[in-house]
Scaffold this motif. Structure first.
Motif, PDB file in Angstrom:
ATOM      1  N   TRP A 123       0.836  -1.205   0.000  1.00  0.00           N
ATOM      2  CA  TRP A 123       0.000   0.000   0.000  1.00  0.00           C
ATOM      3  C   TRP A 123       0.863   1.243   0.000  1.00  0.00           C
ATOM      4  CZ3 TRP A 123       0.540   3.228   4.209  1.00  0.00           C
ATOM      5  CH2 TRP A 123       1.164   2.680   5.331  1.00  0.00           C
ATOM      6  N   LYS A 124       2.089   1.106   0.530  1.00  0.00           N
ATOM      7  CA  LYS A 124       2.983   2.263   0.549  1.00  0.00           C
ATOM      8  C   LYS A 124       3.288   2.757  -0.863  1.00  0.00           C
ATOM      9  CE  LYS A 124       5.731   2.163   4.749  1.00  0.00           C
ATOM     10  NZ  LYS A 124       7.075   1.887   5.283  1.00  0.00           N
ATOM     11  N   HIS A 125       3.317   1.813  -1.817  1.00  0.00           N
ATOM     12  CA  HIS A 125       3.617   2.198  -3.197  1.00  0.00           C
ATOM     13  C   HIS A 125       2.539   3.105  -3.774  1.00  0.00           C
ATOM     14  CE1 HIS A 125       6.313  -1.282  -2.915  1.00  0.00           C
ATOM     15  NE2 HIS A 125       7.011  -0.667  -3.837  1.00  0.00           N
ATOM     16  N   PHE A 126       1.354   3.037  -3.193  1.00  0.00           N
ATOM     17  CA  PHE A 126       0.246   3.795  -3.781  1.00  0.00           C
ATOM     18  C   PHE A 126       0.111   5.200  -3.200  1.00  0.00           C
ATOM     19  CE2 PHE A 126      -1.069  -0.324  -5.322  1.00  0.00           C
ATOM     20  CZ  PHE A 126      -1.590  -0.004  -6.558  1.00  0.00           C
ATOM     21  N   ILE A 127       0.859   5.497  -2.133  1.00  0.00           N
ATOM     22  CA  ILE A 127       0.658   6.794  -1.469  1.00  0.00           C
ATOM     23  C   ILE A 127       0.982   7.954  -2.418  1.00  0.00           C
ATOM     24  CG2 ILE A 127       1.410   8.294   0.415  1.00  0.00           C
ATOM     25  CD1 ILE A 127       1.839   5.822   2.099  1.00  0.00           C
ATOM     26  N   MET A 128       2.191   7.949  -2.954  1.00  0.00           N
ATOM     27  CA  MET A 128       2.584   9.078  -3.810  1.00  0.00           C
ATOM     28  C   MET A 128       1.767   9.165  -5.106  1.00  0.00           C
ATOM     29  SD  MET A 128       6.619   9.769  -3.315  1.00  0.00           S
ATOM     30  CE  MET A 128       7.233   8.181  -3.818  1.00  0.00           C
ATOM     31  N   PRO A 129       1.589   8.044  -5.821  1.00  0.00           N
ATOM     32  CA  PRO A 129       0.767   8.145  -7.045  1.00  0.00           C
ATOM     33  C   PRO A 129      -0.643   8.646  -6.756  1.00  0.00           C
ATOM     34  CG  PRO A 129       1.862   6.016  -6.940  1.00  0.00           C
ATOM     35  CD  PRO A 129       2.150   6.695  -5.654  1.00  0.00           C
ATOM     36  N   SER A 130      -1.233   8.185  -5.636  1.00  0.00           N
ATOM     37  CA  SER A 130      -2.601   8.616  -5.338  1.00  0.00           C
ATOM     38  C   SER A 130      -2.640  10.119  -5.104  1.00  0.00           C
ATOM     39  CB  SER A 130      -3.136   7.911  -4.092  1.00  0.00           C
ATOM     40  OG  SER A 130      -3.016   6.535  -4.238  1.00  0.00           O
ATOM     41  N   ILE A 131      -1.658  10.627  -4.359  1.00  0.00           N
ATOM     42  CA  ILE A 131      -1.643  12.073  -4.117  1.00  0.00           C
ATOM     43  C   ILE A 131      -1.453  12.815  -5.445  1.00  0.00           C
ATOM     44  CG2 ILE A 131      -0.421  13.968  -2.974  1.00  0.00           C
ATOM     45  CD1 ILE A 131       0.269  12.009  -0.740  1.00  0.00           C
ATOM     46  N   ALA A 132      -0.559  12.286  -6.297  1.00  0.00           N
ATOM     47  CA  ALA A 132      -0.294  12.959  -7.572  1.00  0.00           C
ATOM     48  C   ALA A 132      -1.561  13.037  -8.419  1.00  0.00           C
ATOM     49  CB  ALA A 132       0.814  12.238  -8.333  1.00  0.00           C
ATOM     50  N   VAL A 133      -2.300  11.913  -8.515  1.00  0.00           N
ATOM     51  CA  VAL A 133      -3.498  11.964  -9.358  1.00  0.00           C
ATOM     52  C   VAL A 133      -4.624  12.705  -8.657  1.00  0.00           C
ATOM     53  CG1 VAL A 133      -2.970   9.863 -10.630  1.00  0.00           C
ATOM     54  CG2 VAL A 133      -4.415   9.727  -8.614  1.00  0.00           C
ATOM     55  N   ALA A 134      -4.565  12.802  -7.314  1.00  0.00           N
ATOM     56  CA  ALA A 134      -5.651  13.465  -6.588  1.00  0.00           C
ATOM     57  C   ALA A 134      -5.563  14.984  -6.684  1.00  0.00           C
ATOM     58  CB  ALA A 134      -5.651  13.037  -5.125  1.00  0.00           C
ATOM     59  N   ALA A 135      -4.351  15.509  -6.927  1.00  0.00           N
ATOM     60  CA  ALA A 135      -4.149  16.962  -6.805  1.00  0.00           C
ATOM     61  C   ALA A 135      -5.181  17.769  -7.586  1.00  0.00           C
ATOM     62  CB  ALA A 135      -2.737  17.327  -7.258  1.00  0.00           C
ATOM     63  N   THR A 136      -5.346  17.444  -8.856  1.00  0.00           N
ATOM     64  CA  THR A 136      -6.253  18.229  -9.686  1.00  0.00           C
ATOM     65  C   THR A 136      -7.694  18.086  -9.198  1.00  0.00           C
ATOM     66  OG1 THR A 136      -4.817  17.506 -11.461  1.00  0.00           O
ATOM     67  CG2 THR A 136      -6.721  18.812 -12.078  1.00  0.00           C
ATOM     68  N   THR A 137      -8.106  16.834  -8.940  1.00  0.00           N
ATOM     69  CA  THR A 137      -9.466  16.597  -8.477  1.00  0.00           C
ATOM     70  C   THR A 137      -9.719  17.301  -7.154  1.00  0.00           C
ATOM     71  OG1 THR A 137      -9.227  14.414  -9.441  1.00  0.00           O
ATOM     72  CG2 THR A 137     -11.155  14.787  -8.096  1.00  0.00           C
ATOM     73  N   LEU A 138      -8.744  17.201  -6.269  1.00  0.00           N
ATOM     74  CA  LEU A 138      -8.871  17.844  -4.966  1.00  0.00           C
ATOM     75  C   LEU A 138      -9.102  19.343  -5.128  1.00  0.00           C
ATOM     76  CD1 LEU A 138      -8.613  17.883  -1.890  1.00  0.00           C
ATOM     77  CD2 LEU A 138      -6.146  17.920  -2.148  1.00  0.00           C
ATOM     78  N   ALA A 139      -8.281  19.967  -5.966  1.00  0.00           N
ATOM     79  CA  ALA A 139      -8.399  21.405  -6.169  1.00  0.00           C
ATOM     80  C   ALA A 139      -9.768  21.745  -6.771  1.00  0.00           C
ATOM     81  CB  ALA A 139      -7.289  21.894  -7.081  1.00  0.00           C
ATOM     82  N   THR A 140     -10.204  20.962  -7.761  1.00  0.00           N
ATOM     83  CA  THR A 140     -11.503  21.225  -8.376  1.00  0.00           C
ATOM     84  C   THR A 140     -12.617  21.089  -7.342  1.00  0.00           C
ATOM     85  OG1 THR A 140     -10.562  20.019 -10.221  1.00  0.00           O
ATOM     86  CG2 THR A 140     -12.830  20.727 -10.457  1.00  0.00           C
ATOM     87  N   LEU A 141     -12.509  20.053  -6.505  1.00  0.00           N
ATOM     88  CA  LEU A 141     -13.549  19.835  -5.491  1.00  0.00           C
ATOM     89  C   LEU A 141     -13.601  20.983  -4.491  1.00  0.00           C
ATOM     90  CD1 LEU A 141     -13.720  16.119  -4.343  1.00  0.00           C
ATOM     91  CD2 LEU A 141     -15.466  17.547  -5.380  1.00  0.00           C
TER      92      LEU A 141
END
Lengths: 291, 318
Positions: free
Chosen positions: B170-188
Motif C-alpha cells: 500500500w505504501k507504493h500507492f501513497i505518492m501516485p494517489s496524491i499525484a493523481v488526486a491533486a487536480t481533483t482535490l483542487a476542483t472539489l
C-alpha cells in the motif's frame, strides 16, 4: 449618425464595466501582468538570448548547477537551461494559442449550426460531440499523435480535437438561450440571412463564456502539451519545450534536481497566470457568479 | 427507475460504436505497420504478406471493423499484436491497479476537498479562505506528473520514506494517489466553496437561522446537502477521467495499469489492445455517470420525479 454614436457608446461602456470589475480583482491583475510578461518573453525571445544557446551542446559545461554564467544551470548535454526555458515559453504559448484557435473555430461552427437549426441537425452533431467527449482527452491526443506522427501541427490537431466539444456545447447553449429573443426576430423580419444573424448577433452574445473558457483551457493545453512531451509524444528534442526538458532531466534528477524543478516551475507560472486571468474574467463578465 | 437505468444503458451502445469506430479508423487508416514492428527489420516481404493475411489486415477497412465488432460482441477482443497475449486477460490483470489508484485518488480528494471547501465558504474572506483558494488555484495549475517527480525526489530519494515505483504494498500507492488526486482535490475545493456560497444566501438557510437552528445543523443539514449536487457531478467526472486518464502518473511511477498500457499500445500500433482498453474505460465512465445520476435522486428528491421524463440526465440540466 446618432444611432451609430449611441451604439459605439454602449459597446464601450460594456467593455469598460467589465474592465472596471476585472481591475478590482487583485489576483486577476497579477495574473494578467505575469501573462503579459510571458507573452513578451515569447515574442522577443531572440532579443533575450540567441536560439543557438538553447540548443548548442557544450559537453565540458554539462550538468552545472545554477550560477552567474548559467542562471538556471545546464542540462546533461551542456545546454543552457535559461535559454531553453525562454524558448520553451515561446513553444508552449504558441501551441496553446494555436490549439485554442482551432478548437474555438470548429467548436463555434458546430455549436452555432446545432443550436441555430436545432432538430435533426442538432441531434446528429451533438451525438458526435458526445462521442468525442466520452474518449479521455489524453488518450485521444496520444492516439492522434501516434497515428499522424509527432510535429507541431499534429500535436495541435491532437489536442484541439478533444477540446472542440467543450466549445461546441458552450456556443450551442448560449445560442439556444438567445435564439428566441426579440432582436433576433427583428433581424429575421428585415430579411437578414442565417449566416449574418449567427455571426452578427448570436456569436457576439456568446463571446463572454467563450473567452473565459478559452483562457482556462489554454492553461490545460499547456499542461497537456508538456505531458505529451514528457512521454515522448509531444515536441521532439532538441526543440526546447518544458515537458521535454522534464523528460530529459528526470534520469538525473536525483543528483541535479534543478533539471526538473525549474521547468516545472515555468509550467506552473504560465498555467497559474492563465487560470488567474480566466477566473477574473469570469467574475468580471458575470458578476452574478462572483460571491 | 429500472426503466431509466435500462434506457441509459441502451444509450451507451451508439456511443460505444462511435468511439470504437473512431479509434479503429485512427489506428487502421494511418501510417505505421504493426506487422513490420512485430517481425522486426529482418523479415522478408513474403513473411510480412503471409502474416498480414493471417491477421486479416489485407481486408478492406470496413470488413475489418465489422469483424472486430462481431468478435467483440462474442467476448473475443483478440490477441495483442505486440506480444500475442490475450487482450481481455491483460486488461483484467491490469485493471485492479488503475482502479485502486483511482479510488484512492478520489477518496483523498473527497475526504479533504469537501471539508476544506466548506470551511473556505463558511469563513469567506478570512485568512484561511484566502490561503485555501490560493492553494487550490496552485494545485489546478501544476502538472500532476511533475508533482509526482517532486514527491519522488523528496520522499523516496532524500528521506527514503516511500518506494519510488512499483505496486507491491500500500505504501507504493501513497505518492501516485496524491499525484493523481491533486487536480481533483483542487476542483472539489473550488466547486464546494462556490456552491456553498451560493446556498448560504438561499431563503431556506435564512429561515433555518431564524428558527434558531445551530450553526452545525445549518451547515450540515441545510447547506451542505444542497451544495453537494454539483459536487457529486465533479466527483463522477473526475473518477471517470482517473480511470482513463492516469496515463502519465502511471508512467512516472511505473504502475502496470490501464493508462501505461494504453500509452505503450498506442505507440506500438497494437490496435486490439488500444480498442479494448478504450472501450473498457468508456463503459466504466458510462456506468459511473449512471451511478452519479442515480445518486442525485437520493441527494435531491426533486430529481427523482423526473426520472420517467425524456431528459432525465442530471448532467444536461446543469
Amino acid at each position: 449618425m446618432e444611432q451609430e454614436a449611441r451604439r459605439k457608446y454602449k459597446k464601450k461602456s460594456k467593455l469598460k464595466s467589465v474592465w472596471i470589475r476585472f481591475r478590482r480583482n487583485k489576483r486577476a491583475l497579477v495574473g494578467m501582468v505575469v501573462l503579459l510578461m510571458l507573452i513578451l518573453i515569447a515574442v522577443f525571445a531572440n532579443f533575450i538570448v540567441d536560439y543557438d544557446v538553447a540548443i548548442s551542446q557544450v559537453m565540458k559545461d554539462r550538468l552545472q548547477t545554477p550560477s552567474a554564467a548559467h542562471w538556471f544551470g545546464t542540462d546533461h548535454l551542456g545546454r543552457d537551461m535559461f535559454a531553453r526555458i525562454i524558448y520553451g515559453t515561446r513553444t508552449s504559448l504558441f501551441v496553446g494559442i494555436l490549439t485554442i484557435a482551432v478548437a474555438v473555430t470548429f467548436g463555434t461552427i458546430i455549436g452555432a449550426i446545432a443550436g441555430y437549426y436545432g432538430g435533426a441537425v442538432d441531434n446528429i452533431l451533438m451525438r458526435f460531440v458526445d462521442v468525442l467527449m466520452a474518449i479521455p482527452s489524453m488518450l485521444l491526443a496520444i492516439s492522434v499523435v501516434a497515428a499522424l506522427g509527432t510535429g507541431l501541427v499534429n500535436i495541435v490537431i491532437a489536442m484541439s480535437v478533444s477540446q472542440i466539444p467543450r466549445f461546441a456545447r458552450i456556443v450551442r447553449a448560449s445560442i439556444m438561450s438567445i435564439k428566441g429573443q426579440e432582436f433576433i426576430e427583428a433581424a429575421k423580419a428585415y430579411g437578414a440571412s442565417d449566416l449574418r444573424i449567427i455571426s452578427k448577433y448570436i456569436i457576439p452574445n456568446a463571446l463572454g463564456p467563450i473567452i473565459v473558457q478559452a483562457t482556462l483551457t489554454m492553461g490545460t493545453m499547456i499542461l497537456t502539451v508538456s505531458s505529451l512531451s514528457f512521454v515522448g509524444l509531444g515536441i521532439q528534442p532538441p526543440s526546447p519545450e518544458w515537458g521535454t526538458m522534464l523528460a530529459e532531466g528526470k534520469d538525473q534528477m536525483r543528483y541535479f534536481p534543478h533539471l526538473v524543478t525549474i521547468p516545472g516551475l515555468a509550467i506552473i507560472v504560465a498555467v497559474l497566470s492563465l487560470n488567474m486571468v480566466g477566473d477574473g474574467l469570469r467574475d468580471a463578465l458575470d458578476p452574478r457568479l462572483k460571491n | 427507475m429500472i426503466k431509466f437505468i435500462i434506457k441509459r444503458l441502451l444509450m451507451l451502445i451508439p456511443v460505444l460504436l462511435g468511439i470504437s469506430f473512431i479509434i479503429f479508423a485512427i489506428m487502421s487508416l494511418t501510417p505505421g505497420d504493426p506487422v513490420r514492428m512485430k517481425l522486426g527489420d529482418g523479415a522478408t516481404e513474403e513473411e510480412i504478406t503471409a502474416m498480414r493475411d493471417e491477421m486479416g489486415l489485407n481486408d478492406p477497412f470496413l470488413v475489418q471493423y465489422v469483424r472486430y465488432v462481431k468478435n467483440a460482441l462474442h467476448g473475443d477482443f483478440g490477441k495483442s499484436y505486440r506480444n500475442n497475449v490475450d487482450v481481455f486477460g491483460e486488461l483484467m490483470a491490469r485493471f485492479p491497479n488503475t482502479l485502486r489508484l483511482a479510488v484512492f485518488g478520489i477518496l483523498i480528494s473527497v475526504l479533504i476537498g469537501i471539508p476544506v471547501g466548506v470551511i473556505s465558504a463558511v469563513k469567506q474572506y478570512s485568512a484561511a479562505d484566502n490561503i485555501i483558494t490560493i492553494l487550490a488555484l496552485l494545485m489546478t495549475s501544476l502538472p500532476s506528473f511533475w508533482l509526482g517527480l517532486m514527491m519522488i525526489l523528496l520522499f523516496a530519494n532524500k528521506l527514503h520514506l516511500l518506494p519510488a515505483t512499483g505496486v507491491d504494498t500500500w505504501k507504493h500507492f501513497i505518492m501516485p494517489s496524491i499525484a493523481v488526486a491533486a487536480t481533483t482535490l483542487a476542483t472539489l475545493i473550488r466547486m464546494t466553496r462556490s456552491t456553498m456560497l451560493d446556498v448560504i444566501r438561499q431563503d431556506y438557510v435564512r429561515t433555518a437561522k431564524a428558527k434558531g437552528a445551530s450553526d452545525r445543523a445549518i451547515v450540515f443539514r441545510h447547506e451542505l446537502r444542497n451544495a453537494l449536487l454539483p459536487v457529486i457531478t465533479v466527483i463522477g467526472v473526475n473518477f471517470g477521467s482517473l480511470l482513463g486518464g492516469a496515463m502519465i502518473a502511471e508512467t512516472v511511477f511505473a504502475i502496470p495499469g490501464l493508462g501505461s498500457l494504453m500509452v505503450a499500445s498506442v505507440r506500438a500500433k497494437d490496435t486490439p489492445m488500444v480498442m479494448a482498453s478504450v472501450l473498457f474505460v468508456a463503459v466504466a465512465v458510462g456506468v459511473i455517470n449512471l451511478i452519479v445520476d442515480i445518486l442525485y435522486a437520493y441527494v435531491d428528491p426533486r430529481i427523482k420525479s423526473q426520472y420517467g421524463a425524456h431528459k432525465a440526465s442530471g448532467r444536461d440540466r446543469k
